[in-house]
Design a protein around this motif. Structure first.
Motif, PDB file in Angstrom:
ATOM      1  N   VAL A   8       0.850  -1.185   0.000  1.00  0.00           N
ATOM      2  CA  VAL A   8       0.000   0.000   0.000  1.00  0.00           C
ATOM      3  C   VAL A   8       0.887   1.237   0.000  1.00  0.00           C
ATOM      4  O   VAL A   8       1.974   1.230   0.574  1.00  0.00           O
ATOM      5  CB  VAL A   8      -0.977   0.018   1.197  1.00  0.00           C
ATOM      6  N   GLN A   9       0.431   2.285  -0.642  1.00  0.00           N
ATOM      7  CA  GLN A   9       1.222   3.512  -0.810  1.00  0.00           C
ATOM      8  C   GLN A   9       0.313   4.724  -0.614  1.00  0.00           C
ATOM      9  O   GLN A   9       0.167   5.573  -1.482  1.00  0.00           O
ATOM     10  CB  GLN A   9       1.902   3.527  -2.175  1.00  0.00           C
ATOM     11  N   TRP A  10      -0.299   4.759   0.586  1.00  0.00           N
ATOM     12  CA  TRP A  10      -1.303   5.775   0.875  1.00  0.00           C
ATOM     13  C   TRP A  10      -0.733   7.189   0.768  1.00  0.00           C
ATOM     14  O   TRP A  10       0.383   7.469   1.203  1.00  0.00           O
ATOM     15  CB  TRP A  10      -1.881   5.564   2.279  1.00  0.00           C
ATOM     16  N   ASN A  11      -1.538   8.072   0.219  1.00  0.00           N
ATOM     17  CA  ASN A  11      -1.270   9.512   0.170  1.00  0.00           C
ATOM     18  C   ASN A  11      -0.022   9.873  -0.628  1.00  0.00           C
ATOM     19  O   ASN A  11       0.531  10.962  -0.457  1.00  0.00           O
ATOM     20  CB  ASN A  11      -1.158  10.097   1.585  1.00  0.00           C
ATOM     21  N   SER A  12       0.410   8.983  -1.494  1.00  0.00           N
ATOM     22  CA  SER A  12       1.561   9.291  -2.337  1.00  0.00           C
ATOM     23  C   SER A  12       1.097   9.967  -3.627  1.00  0.00           C
ATOM     24  O   SER A  12      -0.009   9.718  -4.117  1.00  0.00           O
ATOM     25  CB  SER A  12       2.328   8.012  -2.667  1.00  0.00           C
TER      26      SER A  12
END
Length: 415
Positions: free
Chosen positions: A61-65
């Motif tokens: 997961v790569q939230w808020n990227s």
């Protein structure tokens, strides 16, 4: 309140003692990862370096990227070693030894934020790998209830490979620290419980740019509404990760999971069930949360989480009629100043229950004699033979039955 951890090495020499079960599937990341979209969380693609293996189990997961690692240029700087990298993130996976497999996760939040510090209300990038362990859809063996475990041993080696922390005007250590952690989901997974699905985050700190050794941290995670209980780093690693050398992380998570539950219960959370039997390790995630201006990377290897029921199976009946002894978890754990150690016998037999210090010296004998079949409980008040309070340190609750073998219980003393 000061927390003192009393580690006890499990000593199991009974006939037919149980064996540990690895709970993490693909702990070497050989099958790669499924990548989720930074905004929607939907499946976006895979990072796979060995095409001969089954599909990935791990999710990334790569939230808020502002970008996705999917589609990033990939190269192979060494045989069996692959790197995906863009201006915000990097992933490296591969084989670094005959049986050693490494994973590197890196984040450049200077690029993420355009060189401007976020404010306290702004979201921040999280670059994590996650895996379900006991939830629906789990591919591994699943974690038994906490009440059934003798130990829950976590192992991992880690090395800080990049740390550029920008401290300039506008920097606030409270909201701009780069952190790498491993979080385990301690979750109510009893469908009959009204608290089914509710959880707390049990954290193992790996790196925090503010601290050489990260302290104990207990707080509400505003984003999820669940409590965080992050163990003090000195309890899981001998030295800091800050000097760039390999550091081995090792801890029995079971007493900490129980301590975490008791702490959040005392604060009014997860009170739908206060029974350890309802809780399991539902999953884990590991990686970066980078809310400041940082360029950071950590490599890990030898990841493991082993659930052991051998201290519960105790003395198993055999063809000679040996009595079966179940050594149940002591409660409360942690405790101050008393804890109760329950036992169960299917036949009457002689039992000796002793408390020993780190040198193996007996400080207190709680019972030495015959016990009838059934459940028995013994209370230790944290005192020695002379009823003097014992000092902090390592203690063993040693149980012997019928003069055969011995088992030990782990305990946590809170002072």
């Amino acid at each position: 309140m000061r927390i003192i951890i009393l580690f006890v090495t499990a000593l199991i020499a009974w006939p037919h003692a149980g064996s540990g079960q690895e709970l993490i599937s693909d702990p070497g990341f050989q099958r790669g990862v499924n990548v989720k979209h930074p905004a929607t969380g939907e499946f976006q693609g895979t990072l796979v370096w060995d095409q001969t293996l089954p599909p990935p189990i791990w999710d990334c997961v790569q939230w808020n990227s502002i970008s996705s690692i999917v589609g990033a240029p990939v190269d192979s700087p060494a045989p069996d070693w692959f790197r995906w990298e863009n201006t915000e993130k990097s992933v490296e996976m591969g084989q670094s030894g005959a049986t050693v497999f490494d994973l590197l996760l890196g984040v450049d939040s200077v690029s993420e934020y355009g060189g401007v510090y976020r404010t306290v209300s702004d979201p921040w990038p999280a670059f994590l790998l996650e895996q379900r362990l006991s939830e629906p859809g789990t591919q591994g063996p699943g974690c038994p209830p906490l009440s059934d475990l003798a130990s829950l041993d976590f192992r991992m080696d880690a090395r800080l490979t990049l740390a550029e922390i920008i401290v300039a005007a506008g920097y606030d250590a409270n909201i701009h620290a780069a952190q790498y952690s491993v979080y385990f989901i301690v979750q109510n997974l009893n469908p009959a419980s009204s608290g089914y699905g509710k959880l707390l985050w049990l954290g193992v700190p790996v790196y925090d740019d503010r601290y050489e050794m990260t302290p104990l941290y207990v707080a509400l995670d505003v984003a999820t509404g669940s409590m965080i209980y992050r163990i003090a780093q000195q309890d899981v690693a001998p030295v800091s990760l800050h000097d760039g050398t390999w550091v081995s992380y090792s801890v029995d998570l079971l007493p900490y999971a129980m301590a975490a539950l008791q702490e959040v219960w005392s604060r009014g959370y997860l009170t739908e069930s206060t029974d350890f039997a309802d809780y399991r390790i539902g999953g884990l995630n590991l990686g970066w949360e980078v809310p400041g201006l940082s360029r950071v990377a950590i490599t890990i290897r030898n990841l493991s989480l082993v659930a052991d029921l051998s201290g519960i199976s105790g003395v198993a009946s055999d063809d000679m009629g040996t009595p079966k002894l179940q050594v149940l978890p002591n409660y409360p754990n942690p405790f101050n100043p008393t804890t109760t150690i329950p036992l169960f016998l299917d036949k009457g037999t002689s039992v000796r229950l002793s408390i020993c210090n780190i040198r193996g010296e007996v400080v207190r004998v709680l019972h030495d004699g015959f016990l009838d079949a059934g459940r028995h409980s013994f209370v230790w008040h944290g005192v020695d033979h002379g009823n003097a309070p014992v000092g902090s340190g390592l203690y063993h609750a040693i149980i012997q039955a019928n003069g055969q073998g011995q088992a030990a219980r782990k305990m946590i003393l809170l002072k």
